[in-house]
Design an enzyme around this catalytic site. Structure first.
Site, PDB file in Angstrom:
ATOM      1  N   SER A 170       6.256 -16.973 -13.850  1.00  0.00           N
ATOM      2  CA  SER A 170       6.584 -17.112 -12.436  1.00  0.00           C
ATOM      3  C   SER A 170       8.085 -16.897 -12.204  1.00  0.00           C
ATOM      4  CB  SER A 170       6.195 -18.527 -11.973  1.00  0.00           C
ATOM      5  OG  SER A 170       6.583 -18.723 -10.634  1.00  0.00           O
ATOM      6  N   ASN A 177      19.697 -18.870 -14.257  1.00  0.00           N
ATOM      7  CA  ASN A 177      19.415 -18.537 -12.864  1.00  0.00           C
ATOM      8  C   ASN A 177      19.406 -19.818 -12.045  1.00  0.00           C
ATOM      9  OD1 ASN A 177      16.644 -19.159 -11.426  1.00  0.00           O
ATOM     10  ND2 ASN A 177      16.206 -19.010 -13.623  1.00  0.00           N
ATOM     11  N   LEU A 189      14.160 -21.393  -5.626  1.00  0.00           N
ATOM     12  CA  LEU A 189      12.806 -21.230  -5.054  1.00  0.00           C
ATOM     13  C   LEU A 189      12.792 -20.513  -3.707  1.00  0.00           C
ATOM     14  CD1 LEU A 189      10.986 -24.594  -5.963  1.00  0.00           C
ATOM     15  CD2 LEU A 189      11.075 -22.466  -7.261  1.00  0.00           C
ATOM     16  N   ASN A 198       4.357 -25.795 -10.147  1.00  0.00           N
ATOM     17  CA  ASN A 198       5.723 -25.879 -10.671  1.00  0.00           C
ATOM     18  C   ASN A 198       6.294 -27.270 -10.396  1.00  0.00           C
ATOM     19  OD1 ASN A 198       8.382 -25.615 -11.360  1.00  0.00           O
ATOM     20  ND2 ASN A 198       8.815 -23.889  -9.992  1.00  0.00           N
ATOM     21  N   CYS A 241      11.064 -27.185 -11.861  1.00  0.00           N
ATOM     22  CA  CYS A 241      12.202 -26.330 -11.517  1.00  0.00           C
ATOM     23  C   CYS A 241      13.486 -27.157 -11.558  1.00  0.00           C
ATOM     24  CB  CYS A 241      12.036 -25.724 -10.129  1.00  0.00           C
ATOM     25  SG  CYS A 241      13.418 -24.649  -9.696  1.00  0.00           S
ATOM     26  N   THR A 270      12.614 -23.352 -17.494  1.00  0.00           N
ATOM     27  CA  THR A 270      13.972 -23.179 -18.004  1.00  0.00           C
ATOM     28  C   THR A 270      14.611 -24.524 -18.363  1.00  0.00           C
ATOM     29  OG1 THR A 270      14.758 -23.256 -15.730  1.00  0.00           O
ATOM     30  CG2 THR A 270      14.396 -21.070 -16.685  1.00  0.00           C
ATOM     31  N   GLY A 281       8.873 -18.468 -22.879  1.00  0.00           N
ATOM     32  CA  GLY A 281      10.247 -18.837 -23.227  1.00  0.00           C
ATOM     33  C   GLY A 281      10.743 -17.832 -24.252  1.00  0.00           C
TER      34      GLY A 281
END
Ligand SMILES: Cc1cc2nc3c(=O)[nH]c(=O)nc-3n(C[C@H](O)[C@H](O)[C@H](O)COP(=O)(O)O)c2cc1C
Length: 306
Positions: free
Chosen positions: A22, A70, A74, A127, A130, A194, A244
């Site tokens: 995603s 990053n 969203l 999610n 995040c 991440t 990953g």
């Protein structure tokens, strides 16, 4: 003979285990001129919220050794726009679609999930990990009870659709969170999101990213991701979408041997936008060279062969 690549991901039949992670693949349609979206296992959409959402201040990406940071935050056009403007085109391309659901409250997650379920997506990813948003995101996934509450709300809204909870590895032990979401009705988990990180611009003596911190992805996080997949496969037994730092068929094999039923490519799309489709072919060749006739035979193989 060509090895069997078809996998059953918690009831979702994928023609092969290679899916998109995603975010870096956008909503898939951006890649349609380059990638046959029907040839990969599934397109996992960028996370979507109930209302349109602006992202974080630029700069929002920075290259790092063996990866990138990053802090997109969203940014997305909201669930209705995605359903109306994007889903039909994805279906025309013959893509299997897993929609990624995000929100600031448990109710938000349930509402977005219900809209996507009614619109006919093939699965949902949730999610709760995040690191780049003030509210929601990691606040849910870093706590087993909160993660279970979101899972239960999405499960209720999703009908029969498979629901994959996307987890990170910070805040709470990933095995504890995976057990909690399993009990709350998750069909599987996506591992990993991440990791928080920071880069400093020496000339300006300031953080590079407008949001100060960002999420680290790419090969730098691969060993951490494998560790999470390994542990969840062994201690929870839920189906896993592993991701990953997957840049090659060999990387994908490491995740499959560790217990992933499907593998997702994120940052790798920025290096080679055709990486997903090329990986389907290179995975097929790698299995044939190993004398493996069916990819299902080797899911979790590293646990059995010790
Ligand atoms: C630019 C960018 C945007 C991302 N956006 C999302 C997102 O919207 N939702 C989400 O669940 N993960 C998001 N991620 C995380 C990826 O899906 C993935 O979990 C992570 O990057 C690790 O995989 P990779 O090393 O192959 O990129 C994003 C990652 C990047 C690099």
């Amino acid at each position: 003979m060509r090895p069997v690549l078809e996998v059953d991901l918690a009831g979702l039949r994928l023609k092969n285990p290679v899916v998109t992670a995603s975010g870096p693949f956008g909503f898939g349609v951006e890649y349609a001129p380059l990638v046959d979206l029907g040839a990969i296992g599934a397109v996992v959409l960028k996370s979507v919220t109930l209302q349109p959402k602006d992202g974080n201040l630029p700069p929002r990406i920075a290259e790092t050794p063996a990866g990138m940071l990053n802090s997109i935050g969203l940014e997305n056009p909201g669930v209705e726009a995605v359903i109306q403007d994007i889903l039909p085109e994805l279906k025309e391309h013959g893509a299997k679609v897993i929609a990624s659901v995000a929100g600031e409250t448990v109710e938000d997650y349930g509402r977005v999930a219900a809209r996507f379920a009614a619109a006919g997506v093939d699965g949902l990813e949730v999610n709760v990990s995040c690191p780049n948003v003030g509210r929601g995101g990691m606040a849910f996934g870093a706590d087993p009870e909160n993660a279970a509450a979101v899972t239960a709300a999405v499960r209720r809204a999703a009908g029969d659709l498979p629901v994959f909870i996307k987890l990170g590895v910070l805040g709470a032990d990933v095995v504890k969170v995976a057990k909690a979401v399993s009990a709350a009705g998750a069909s599987g988990v996506s591992l990993i999101n991440t990791l928080p990180g920071l880069a400093v611009d020496l000339r300006r003596r300031q953080p590079v990213l407008g949001n100060v911190t960002g999420g680290l992805s790419g090969p730098a996080i691969k060993p951490v991701a494998l560790w999470a997949v390994w542990r969840v496969y062994e201690e929870v037994g839920l189906p896993v979408i592993g991701m990953g730092g997957i840049m090659s068929a060999n990387d994908a094999l490491e995740f499959i041997f560790s217990g992933a039923t499907a593998v997702a490519v994120g940052t790798g799309n920025f290096v080679n936008p055709r990486l997903t489709v090329e990986m389907v072919e290179s995975l097929s060749r790698a299995l044939a060279a190993e004398g493996v006739s069916d990819v299902n035979e080797i899911i979790g193989a590293a646990h059995r062969e010790r």
